[in-house]
Design a protein around this motif. Structure first.
Motif, PDB file in Angstrom:
ATOM      1  N   LEU A  58       0.826  -1.217   0.000  1.00 52.74           N
ATOM      2  CA  LEU A  58       0.000   0.000   0.000  1.00 52.74           C
ATOM      3  C   LEU A  58       0.855   1.259   0.000  1.00 52.74           C
ATOM      4  CD1 LEU A  58      -2.749  -1.082   2.567  1.00 52.74           C
ATOM      5  CD2 LEU A  58      -3.095  -0.649   0.129  1.00 52.74           C
ATOM      6  N   ALA A  59       1.996   1.206   0.683  1.00 54.21           N
ATOM      7  CA  ALA A  59       2.875   2.375   0.732  1.00 54.21           C
ATOM      8  C   ALA A  59       3.475   2.691  -0.633  1.00 54.21           C
ATOM      9  CB  ALA A  59       3.993   2.144   1.753  1.00 54.21           C
ATOM     10  N   ALA A  60       3.520   1.682  -1.518  1.00 58.87           N
ATOM     11  CA  ALA A  60       4.105   1.882  -2.846  1.00 58.87           C
ATOM     12  C   ALA A  60       3.118   2.468  -3.859  1.00 58.87           C
ATOM     13  CB  ALA A  60       4.650   0.562  -3.377  1.00 58.87           C
ATOM     14  N   ILE A  61       1.849   2.615  -3.469  1.00 60.67           N
ATOM     15  CA  ILE A  61       0.842   3.161  -4.388  1.00 60.67           C
ATOM     16  C   ILE A  61       1.065   4.664  -4.572  1.00 60.67           C
ATOM     17  CG2 ILE A  61      -1.632   3.524  -4.741  1.00 60.67           C
ATOM     18  CD1 ILE A  61      -2.156   1.059  -3.063  1.00 60.67           C
ATOM     19  N   ASP A  62       0.983   5.110  -5.790  1.00 69.20           N
ATOM     20  CA  ASP A  62       1.155   6.525  -6.107  1.00 69.20           C
ATOM     21  C   ASP A  62       0.021   7.336  -5.469  1.00 69.20           C
ATOM     22  OD1 ASP A  62       1.681   8.995  -7.150  1.00 69.20           O
ATOM     23  OD2 ASP A  62       1.729   8.360  -9.248  1.00 69.20           O
ATOM     24  N   THR A  63       0.375   8.268  -4.592  1.00 71.44           N
ATOM     25  CA  THR A  63      -0.643   9.069  -3.891  1.00 71.44           C
ATOM     26  C   THR A  63      -1.456   9.955  -4.833  1.00 71.44           C
ATOM     27  OG1 THR A  63       1.042  10.753  -3.434  1.00 71.44           O
ATOM     28  CG2 THR A  63       0.653   9.092  -1.729  1.00 71.44           C
ATOM     29  N   SER A  64      -0.911  10.213  -6.029  1.00 74.39           N
ATOM     30  CA  SER A  64      -1.661  11.039  -6.978  1.00 74.39           C
ATOM     31  C   SER A  64      -2.947  10.339  -7.423  1.00 74.39           C
ATOM     32  CB  SER A  64      -0.796  11.369  -8.195  1.00 74.39           C
ATOM     33  OG  SER A  64      -0.435  10.194  -8.904  1.00 74.39           O
ATOM     34  N   LEU A  65      -2.973   9.005  -7.341  1.00 71.97           N
ATOM     35  CA  LEU A  65      -4.196   8.278  -7.698  1.00 71.97           C
ATOM     36  C   LEU A  65      -5.318   8.607  -6.719  1.00 71.97           C
ATOM     37  CD1 LEU A  65      -2.668   4.758  -8.536  1.00 71.97           C
ATOM     38  CD2 LEU A  65      -3.462   6.502 -10.149  1.00 71.97           C
ATOM     39  N   TYR A  66      -4.979   8.671  -5.429  1.00 71.57           N
ATOM     40  CA  TYR A  66      -5.981   9.028  -4.428  1.00 71.57           C
ATOM     41  C   TYR A  66      -6.422  10.479  -4.594  1.00 71.57           C
ATOM     42  CZ  TYR A  66      -4.645   4.716  -2.003  1.00 71.57           C
ATOM     43  OH  TYR A  66      -4.395   3.411  -1.686  1.00 71.57           O
ATOM     44  N   GLU A  67      -5.475  11.353  -4.900  1.00 70.87           N
ATOM     45  CA  GLU A  67      -5.813  12.765  -5.093  1.00 70.87           C
ATOM     46  C   GLU A  67      -6.743  12.956  -6.277  1.00 70.87           C
ATOM     47  OE1 GLU A  67      -2.062  14.653  -5.494  1.00 70.87           O
ATOM     48  OE2 GLU A  67      -1.456  14.320  -3.409  1.00 70.87           O
ATOM     49  N   ALA A  68      -6.449  12.247  -7.373  1.00 68.88           N
ATOM     50  CA  ALA A  68      -7.299  12.351  -8.555  1.00 68.88           C
ATOM     51  C   ALA A  68      -8.699  11.811  -8.269  1.00 68.88           C
ATOM     52  CB  ALA A  68      -6.668  11.592  -9.724  1.00 68.88           C
ATOM     53  N   ALA A  69      -8.751  10.692  -7.521  1.00 69.85           N
ATOM     54  CA  ALA A  69     -10.054  10.113  -7.183  1.00 69.85           C
ATOM     55  C   ALA A  69     -10.857  11.061  -6.284  1.00 69.85           C
ATOM     56  CB  ALA A  69      -9.859   8.767  -6.495  1.00 69.85           C
ATOM     57  N   SER A  70     -10.175  11.724  -5.353  1.00 72.51           N
ATOM     58  CA  SER A  70     -10.863  12.667  -4.460  1.00 72.51           C
ATOM     59  C   SER A  70     -11.416  13.852  -5.238  1.00 72.51           C
ATOM     60  CB  SER A  70      -9.904  13.162  -3.374  1.00 72.51           C
ATOM     61  OG  SER A  70      -9.461  12.098  -2.565  1.00 72.51           O
ATOM     62  N   MET A  71     -10.675  14.312  -6.230  1.00 68.55           N
ATOM     63  CA  MET A  71     -11.150  15.419  -7.067  1.00 68.55           C
ATOM     64  C   MET A  71     -12.391  15.028  -7.851  1.00 68.55           C
ATOM     65  SD  MET A  71      -7.534  16.977  -8.436  1.00 68.55           S
ATOM     66  CE  MET A  71      -8.355  18.201  -9.458  1.00 68.55           C
ATOM     67  N   ASP A  72     -12.521  13.720  -8.134  1.00 69.45           N
ATOM     68  CA  ASP A  72     -13.705  13.239  -8.851  1.00 69.45           C
ATOM     69  C   ASP A  72     -14.849  12.914  -7.906  1.00 69.45           C
ATOM     70  OD1 ASP A  72     -12.492  13.495 -11.288  1.00 69.45           O
ATOM     71  OD2 ASP A  72     -11.724  11.440 -11.335  1.00 69.45           O
ATOM     72  N   GLY A  73     -14.640  13.178  -6.617  1.00 72.59           N
ATOM     73  CA  GLY A  73     -15.713  12.976  -5.657  1.00 72.59           C
ATOM     74  C   GLY A  73     -15.709  11.630  -4.951  1.00 72.59           C
ATOM     75  N   ALA A  74     -14.645  10.854  -5.106  1.00 69.57           N
ATOM     76  CA  ALA A  74     -14.593   9.536  -4.472  1.00 69.57           C
ATOM     77  C   ALA A  74     -14.299   9.671  -2.977  1.00 69.57           C
ATOM     78  CB  ALA A  74     -13.519   8.676  -5.132  1.00 69.57           C
ATOM     79  N   GLY A  75     -14.994   8.868  -2.166  1.00 72.43           N
ATOM     80  CA  GLY A  75     -14.762   8.844  -0.737  1.00 72.43           C
ATOM     81  C   GLY A  75     -13.788   7.744  -0.350  1.00 72.43           C
ATOM     82  N   LYS A  76     -13.702   7.463   0.952  1.00 71.16           N
ATOM     83  CA  LYS A  76     -12.759   6.455   1.452  1.00 71.16           C
ATOM     84  C   LYS A  76     -13.046   5.072   0.883  1.00 71.16           C
ATOM     85  CE  LYS A  76     -10.236   8.975   4.233  1.00 71.16           C
ATOM     86  NZ  LYS A  76      -8.795   9.167   3.974  1.00 71.16           N
ATOM     87  N   TRP A  77     -14.330   4.703   0.860  1.00 70.37           N
ATOM     88  CA  TRP A  77     -14.668   3.371   0.377  1.00 70.37           C
ATOM     89  C   TRP A  77     -14.333   3.222  -1.103  1.00 70.37           C
ATOM     90  CZ3 TRP A  77     -15.094  -0.160   3.780  1.00 70.37           C
ATOM     91  CH2 TRP A  77     -15.623   0.116   5.048  1.00 70.37           C
TER      92      TRP A  77
END
Length: 314
Positions: free
Chosen positions: A199-218
């Motif tokens: 999990l630590a190796a996942i690119d954090t930009s993926l989470y940022e992009a998903a958050s900008m699209d309205g994605a929550g934690k789940w």
């Protein structure tokens, strides 16, 4: 002629490159030497002792001097009326550990990874990792103390609510539940380390992009974290399936009792009691060899299935 010279020149360059790469990696080979020695001395050379399964071994004549009996010990094993029950218990307990226990390290890693407060994350990590460093003798005594019929904490509550205690450790259903639960409690935190590293190796930009699209934690977990863990999960599953017939001796031995022996007697405990305590070394070796062959077959089968989905280990 020119093509021949060109191929020769390319071959010379490749040799120089290989020699240079070898020299660069010499320190790595030196560092890897103790690991090679360890596996040779403690893993591969002892495999020669498997010949005991095909001999009537005795201390006087030794491994090589003992008479050859071929498959007699295997025939004796499978003519034993208790062997079917032992194999069944081993398979059931191991399968329950995999089916019920395998997801817990993944869930633990995901929950720790999603925690945002650093102090909370460190506290939880310490709490869930700590049981791994306790010996099964200690863990077993903790479990027995908690579920003891006379003085156990759980039975104190049960007696207060229902008027009489319940023999958790002396009924097959509750014993199995306690056995599986104790294994999860002890191993989930340690198993989560591998998934936390993935999990630590996942690119954090993926989470940022998903958050900008309205994605929550789940949505983060379902669409980013879990798909990124699939290769690691497959490798861990293949390795776990390989040990499906290897229910931990320590865990079973410290928790079992004569009342639930019909469900708690497994290959490892039977090998200890009959092979070491009973002096039937050849019989125990034959059973261990059979167990290893089953494990190898399951590893190859699981990897073959995983390769069908481009997730194989090799």
């Amino acid at each position: 002629m020119e093509n021949l010279l060109a191929r020769k020149s390319a071959g010379d360059r490749r040799k120089r490159f290989d020699r240079k790469r070898l020299l660069i990696n010499i320190p790595l080979f030196v560092m890897f030497t103790p690991i090679i020695v360890y596996f040779l001395v403690f893993k591969y050379i002892p495999m020669l002792g498997l010949v005991v399964a095909f001999k009537d071994y005795n201390f006087t004549e030794g491994i090589w001097g003992s008479p050859w009996v071929g498959l007699d010990h295997f025939k004796l094993l499978f003519s034993n009326p208790n062997m079917q029950n032992i194999l069944r218990n081993t398979f059931i307990l191991s399968l329950l550990q995999i089916v019920v226990g395998f997801p817990f390290p993944i869930l633990t890693a995901l929950l720790i990874h999603e925690a945002r407060k650093l102090w909370f994350k460190k506290t939880v990590q310490t709490a869930v990792f700590l049981p791994h460093f306790l010996n099964w003798v200690i863990v077993g005594q903790i479990v027995i103390t908690i579920f003891s019929q006379q003085t156990g904490i759980v039975n104190t509550v049960v007696e207060a609510l229902f008027g009489e205690p319940y023999a958790f450790l002396y009924h097959e259903g509750s014993w199995i539940s306690i056995f599986v639960g104790a294994g999860i409690w002890k191993g989930a935190g340690w198993g989560a380390i591998i998934y936390l590293a993935a999990l630590a190796a996942i690119d954090t930009s993926l989470y940022e992009a998903a958050s900008m699209d309205g994605a929550g934690k789940w949505r983060h977990i379902w669409h980013i974290s879990l798909p990124s863990l699939v290769p690691t999960i497959v490798i861990q599953l293949i390795l776990t399936i390989g040990g499906v017939m290897e229910v931990g001796f320590d865990q079973v031995y410290v928790l079992q009792n004569s009342v639930v022996s019909s469900i708690s007697e497994v290959i490892s405990t039977w090998s200890y009691k009959s092979g070491i305590n009973g002096g039937q070394f050849s019989l125990a070796t034959a059973l261990g060899l059979f167990e290893s062959l089953i494990g190898l077959t399951l590893v190859l089968l699981t990897n073959w299935i995983a390769r069908r989905y481009n997730q194989g280990l090799w």
